[in-house]
Design a protein around this motif. Structure first.
Motif, PDB file in Angstrom:
ATOM      1  N   HIS A   6       0.854  -1.196   0.000  1.00  0.00           N
ATOM      2  CA  HIS A   6       0.000   0.000   0.000  1.00  0.00           C
ATOM      3  C   HIS A   6       0.883   1.236   0.000  1.00  0.00           C
ATOM      4  O   HIS A   6       1.698   1.432   0.904  1.00  0.00           O
ATOM      5  CB  HIS A   6      -0.918   0.037   1.220  1.00  0.00           C
ATOM      6  CG  HIS A   6      -1.777   1.279   1.249  1.00  0.00           C
ATOM      7  ND1 HIS A   6      -2.918   1.399   0.486  1.00  0.00           N
ATOM      8  CD2 HIS A   6      -1.629   2.455   1.891  1.00  0.00           C
ATOM      9  CE1 HIS A   6      -3.446   2.594   0.691  1.00  0.00           C
ATOM     10  NE2 HIS A   6      -2.678   3.252   1.533  1.00  0.00           N
ATOM     11  N   ILE A   7       0.717   2.082  -1.017  1.00  0.00           N
ATOM     12  CA  ILE A   7       1.439   3.347  -1.106  1.00  0.00           C
ATOM     13  C   ILE A   7       0.425   4.474  -0.971  1.00  0.00           C
ATOM     14  O   ILE A   7      -0.547   4.544  -1.727  1.00  0.00           O
ATOM     15  CB  ILE A   7       2.188   3.469  -2.449  1.00  0.00           C
ATOM     16  CG1 ILE A   7       3.153   2.294  -2.624  1.00  0.00           C
ATOM     17  CG2 ILE A   7       2.939   4.789  -2.536  1.00  0.00           C
ATOM     18  CD1 ILE A   7       3.857   2.266  -3.967  1.00  0.00           C
ATOM     19  N   GLY A   8       0.624   5.343  -0.001  1.00  0.00           N
ATOM     20  CA  GLY A   8      -0.291   6.452   0.215  1.00  0.00           C
ATOM     21  C   GLY A   8      -0.358   7.376  -0.988  1.00  0.00           C
ATOM     22  O   GLY A   8       0.575   7.470  -1.789  1.00  0.00           O
ATOM     23  N   CYS A   9      -1.471   8.082  -1.104  1.00  0.00           N
ATOM     24  CA  CYS A   9      -1.713   8.916  -2.293  1.00  0.00           C
ATOM     25  C   CYS A   9      -0.649   9.987  -2.485  1.00  0.00           C
ATOM     26  O   CYS A   9      -0.220  10.238  -3.612  1.00  0.00           O
ATOM     27  CB  CYS A   9      -3.087   9.558  -2.184  1.00  0.00           C
ATOM     28  SG  CYS A   9      -4.457   8.374  -2.133  1.00  0.00           S
ATOM     29  N   HIS A  10      -0.226  10.654  -1.407  1.00  0.00           N
ATOM     30  CA  HIS A  10       0.804  11.680  -1.537  1.00  0.00           C
ATOM     31  C   HIS A  10       2.130  11.070  -1.990  1.00  0.00           C
ATOM     32  O   HIS A  10       2.850  11.655  -2.807  1.00  0.00           O
ATOM     33  CB  HIS A  10       1.004  12.420  -0.216  1.00  0.00           C
ATOM     34  CG  HIS A  10      -0.077  13.399   0.095  1.00  0.00           C
ATOM     35  ND1 HIS A  10      -1.099  13.109   0.966  1.00  0.00           N
ATOM     36  CD2 HIS A  10      -0.304  14.666  -0.347  1.00  0.00           C
ATOM     37  CE1 HIS A  10      -1.910  14.152   1.057  1.00  0.00           C
ATOM     38  NE2 HIS A  10      -1.466  15.106   0.265  1.00  0.00           N
TER      39      HIS A  10
END
Length: 250
Positions: free
Chosen positions: A132-136
């Motif tokens: 999971h990679i955060g949107c920012h």
């Protein structure tokens, strides 16, 4: 690059100090001298994102003052790193210099240290992980290809994890879907935030992920809360913990 200044965001300092320890140990094992400035408390992102940008001037100025002496600033959060990159220049010339030298932890490992040196860590971690990679981090700091862009695929976080013996990957239906956290969005739009998070968790479970590994502990904090409330047993870790092979400093 043999020395860096590491910024540990306030929520990691308060809720996930073991992640900061893992990141520090990874950097030290790579032969990098690390300084953690004692006066670096917050970058000012949370109130700024809530619409109170001017009220965070003093906080951002303190951040700049603390990190101005260092040639490289590594941040354990994509959203905090992006905030500094976009707004530190508003404090003046020193802020612009700090902004240019600031990057996110996984980006630093991939772009500056290099995947070959990461592979030399040789830290086994057995399991099928969902990334999971955060949107920012994804769109602002460029950690992976967003699905809406017609560009060649890349994923810096997965490239780092691929160096870890024993790791395999769960293939998600929607690899870059938002978890629904979004800082104050989770409070002002609670119902939407919860539904987005539950949809995200369902995708991980349907893909038979045995753990979620993320570059952003703010997203993990949101997903962990939802998982606990719904009785979902799914370990969640930061990339640094996997790269560190579960070591823990005593």
């Amino acid at each position: 690059m043999t020395s860096v200044a590491l910024f540990v965001p306030c929520y990691i300092d308060q809720f996930y100090p073991h992640v900061a320890i893992a990141a520090l140990q990874v950097l030290e094992r790579l032969g990098i001298a690390v300084t953690i400035p004692a006066g670096a408390v917050c970058c000012g992102q949370p109130p700024a994102n809530a619409g109170f940008e001017r009220s965070t001037d003093a906080t951002l100025k303190q951040f700049v003052d603390e990190f101005a002496p260092f040639e490289q600033v590594v941040v354990l959060s994509g959203s905090c790193a992006l905030h500094v990159r976009l707004h530190a220049a508003h404090t003046g010339g020193a802020g612009a210099a700090v902004a240019a030298r600031t990057t996110e932890f996984c980006a630093f490992l991939h772009d500056v240290v290099g995947v070959d040196r990461i592979a030399a860590l040789d830290s086994p971690f057995t399991g099928r992980v969902g990334v999971h990679i955060g949107c920012h981090s994804l769109r602002g700091m460029g950690l992976a290809k967003p699905t809406e862009l017609q560009v060649p695929p890349f994923n810096k976080v997965r490239s780092l994890l691929e160096t870890v013996p024993g790791v395999s990957f769960a293939e998600l239906r929607r690899s870059d879907e938002c978890c629904g956290f979004g800082g104050t969005f989770a409070m002002t739009e609670q119902a939407i935030s919860v539904r987005m998070g539950e949809d995200r968790l369902r995708d991980y479970r349907d893909s038979d992920a045995e753990a979620i590994v993320s570059s952003d502990m703010s997203c993990v904090m949101h997903l962990q809360g939802l998982a606990q409330r719904n009785g979902v047993q799914l370990p969640m870790l930061h990339v640094a913990e996997v790269l560190n092979g579960g070591r823990q400093r005593t």
